[in-house]
Design a protein around this motif. Structure first.
Motif, short mmCIF file in Angstrom:
data_model
loop_
_atom_site.label_atom_id
_atom_site.label_comp_id
_atom_site.label_asym_id
_atom_site.label_seq_id
_atom_site.Cartn_x
_atom_site.Cartn_y
_atom_site.Cartn_z
N VAL A 57 0.83 -1.21 0.00
CA VAL A 57 0.00 0.00 0.00
C VAL A 57 0.86 1.25 0.00
N VAL A 58 1.86 1.30 0.87
CA VAL A 58 2.73 2.48 0.96
C VAL A 58 3.51 2.64 -0.35
N THR A 59 3.93 1.54 -0.94
CA THR A 59 4.66 1.60 -2.22
C THR A 59 3.76 2.10 -3.33
N PHE A 60 2.52 1.60 -3.39
CA PHE A 60 1.57 2.08 -4.40
C PHE A 60 1.38 3.60 -4.27
N LEU A 61 1.19 4.04 -3.05
CA LEU A 61 0.95 5.47 -2.80
C LEU A 61 2.17 6.29 -3.19
N TRP A 62 3.35 5.79 -2.86
CA TRP A 62 4.61 6.47 -3.20
C TRP A 62 4.78 6.58 -4.71
N ARG A 63 4.50 5.51 -5.42
CA ARG A 63 4.61 5.54 -6.88
C ARG A 63 3.58 6.48 -7.50
N ALA A 64 2.35 6.45 -6.97
CA ALA A 64 1.31 7.34 -7.48
C ALA A 64 1.69 8.81 -7.27
N ALA A 65 2.44 9.07 -6.21
CA ALA A 65 2.88 10.43 -5.90
C ALA A 65 4.09 10.85 -6.73
N GLY A 66 4.61 9.93 -7.55
CA GLY A 66 5.74 10.25 -8.41
C GLY A 66 7.08 9.76 -7.93
N CYS A 67 7.10 8.83 -6.98
CA CYS A 67 8.34 8.26 -6.44
C CYS A 67 9.30 9.34 -5.92
N PRO A 68 8.82 10.23 -5.04
CA PRO A 68 9.72 11.29 -4.52
C PRO A 68 10.84 10.70 -3.68
N GLU A 69 12.00 11.29 -3.81
CA GLU A 69 13.17 10.83 -3.04
C GLU A 69 13.00 11.28 -1.59
N PRO A 70 13.06 10.37 -0.63
CA PRO A 70 12.92 10.78 0.77
C PRO A 70 14.12 11.60 1.22
N LYS A 71 13.84 12.58 2.06
CA LYS A 71 14.91 13.41 2.59
C LYS A 71 15.51 12.80 3.85
N ALA A 72 14.72 11.97 4.51
CA ALA A 72 15.18 11.36 5.77
C ALA A 72 16.32 10.38 5.51
N VAL A 73 17.26 10.35 6.43
CA VAL A 73 18.39 9.42 6.31
C VAL A 73 18.34 8.37 7.42
N ASN A 74 17.56 8.63 8.45
CA ASN A 74 17.46 7.68 9.57
C ASN A 74 16.21 6.81 9.39
N ASN A 75 16.43 5.51 9.48
CA ASN A 75 15.34 4.56 9.37
C ASN A 75 14.99 4.06 10.77
N PRO A 76 13.78 4.36 11.28
CA PRO A 76 13.44 3.98 12.65
C PRO A 76 13.00 2.53 12.81
N PHE A 77 12.81 1.83 11.69
CA PHE A 77 12.20 0.50 11.76
C PHE A 77 13.22 -0.63 11.56
N VAL A 78 13.21 -1.57 12.47
CA VAL A 78 14.13 -2.71 12.38
C VAL A 78 13.68 -3.72 11.34
N ASP A 79 12.41 -3.65 10.90
CA ASP A 79 11.90 -4.60 9.92
C ASP A 79 11.82 -4.01 8.51
N VAL A 80 12.55 -2.91 8.29
CA VAL A 80 12.62 -2.30 6.96
C VAL A 80 14.10 -2.13 6.62
N LYS A 81 14.56 -2.88 5.60
CA LYS A 81 15.96 -2.88 5.22
C LYS A 81 16.19 -2.07 3.94
#
Length: 281
Positions: A133-157
């Motif tokens: 779902v989040v990927t679909f939404l991100w692609r629909a928004a034009g695949c913007p490059e995230p500005k954040a560099v810190n990943n808070p989630f241990v289950d997202v690599k």
């Protein structure tokens, strides 16, 4: 000087005029050309100047009127033409013409939002996972490059296909994960969560976004009171109904129901294409 008699202005029109319907029978290229006038003059052993200019102009006027007749063509809605019996065929065998999700799925594939469950199936009734779902939404928004560099989630690599999408979603306030350190990428998405994701995205694009009276908007629905008990849910559902993103299911919102792949495609299509007049993509 030779004289032209029994002249039919229509004889100088190129193309044919059909009865309408599909493109093959529609009005085609009805125009008079100077080259055709010269050709006709040569066949009649005439000079171009021997033809009556008023007659030529009259023919051009008729031609202009003919060209203004529109070709009806097809009018496809969810793969079915409202003007004839012709239907379209999806690349997915489980997306038949006439299905409420036909146009949304075809649009999502065309825009690169999804490629389907397999090369030949979309799996419309399958659960939609949080990562998808989040990927679909991100692609629909034009695949913007995230500005954040810190990943808070241990289950997202960083190697996950949804990595950038999740960082972007957190950055935009679309999701905070299921807790401070977990996103739960394989978890199913409820209808309430899907609506909330879309509403939060809309708010990130337009911070001044206004929503009508939730009690008035949701009050007529049989489970409206259940939704109104939670502010975050009430606001997002009121926005979604007010903007045509959802219409309810048999008079219900079904907030706890799982949002399947077909429903997610429809919500994205209505928000990014229909409600924006096709300008968001």
């Amino acid at each position: 000087m030779a004289v032209v008699s029994d002249y039919n202005p229509g004889d100088l029109l190129t193309g044919t005029a059909g009865e309408g319907g599909d493109d093959e029978n529609a009005v085609k290229d009805l125009s008079i050309s100077d080259a055709l006038v010269k050709t006709l003059a040569s066949f009649a052993d005439l000079q171009e100047g021997d033809l009556n200019p008023a007659l030529i102009n009259h023919t051009r006027e008729i031609t202009v009127k003919q060209e203004e007749i529109p070709a009806l063509g097809h009018d496809f809605v969810n793969g079915e033409c409202s003007r004839c019996d012709e239907t379209l065929t999806s690349k997915f065998e489980d997306v038949p013409a006439g299905a409420f999700y036909f146009d949304p799925v075809e649009w999502a594939v065309e825009k690169g939002i999804t490629t389907g469950a397999t090369a030949t199936t979309f799996n419309p009734n399958g659960d939609c996972q949080r990562a998808a779902v989040v990927t679909f939404l991100w692609r629909a928004a034009g695949c913007p490059e995230p500005k954040a560099v810190n990943n808070p989630f241990v289950d997202v690599k960083p190697t996950d296909f949804f990595y950038k999408a999740v960082l972007w979603a957190v950055e935009c306030g679309i999701t905070n994960g299921v807790d401070a350190t977990h996103f739960d990428p394989t978890g199913s998405v409820s209808r309430a969560q899907m609506v909330a994701f879309l509403y939060r995205y809309a708010k990130s694009v337009d911070p001044d976004l206004k929503v009508g009276d939730a009690r008035q908007i949701l009050g007529a629905l049989s489970d409206g009171q259940e939704v109104l008990a939670y502010d975050w849910m009430a606001e997002s559902f009121a926005w979604a109904i007010e903007n045509g993103v959802i219409n309810g299911m048999d008079g219900k919102l079904v907030p706890g129901g799982t949002a399947n792949r077909a429903q997610v495609a429809v919500m994205l299509y209505r928000f990014f294409f229909e409600q924006s007049g096709g300008i968001r993509l």
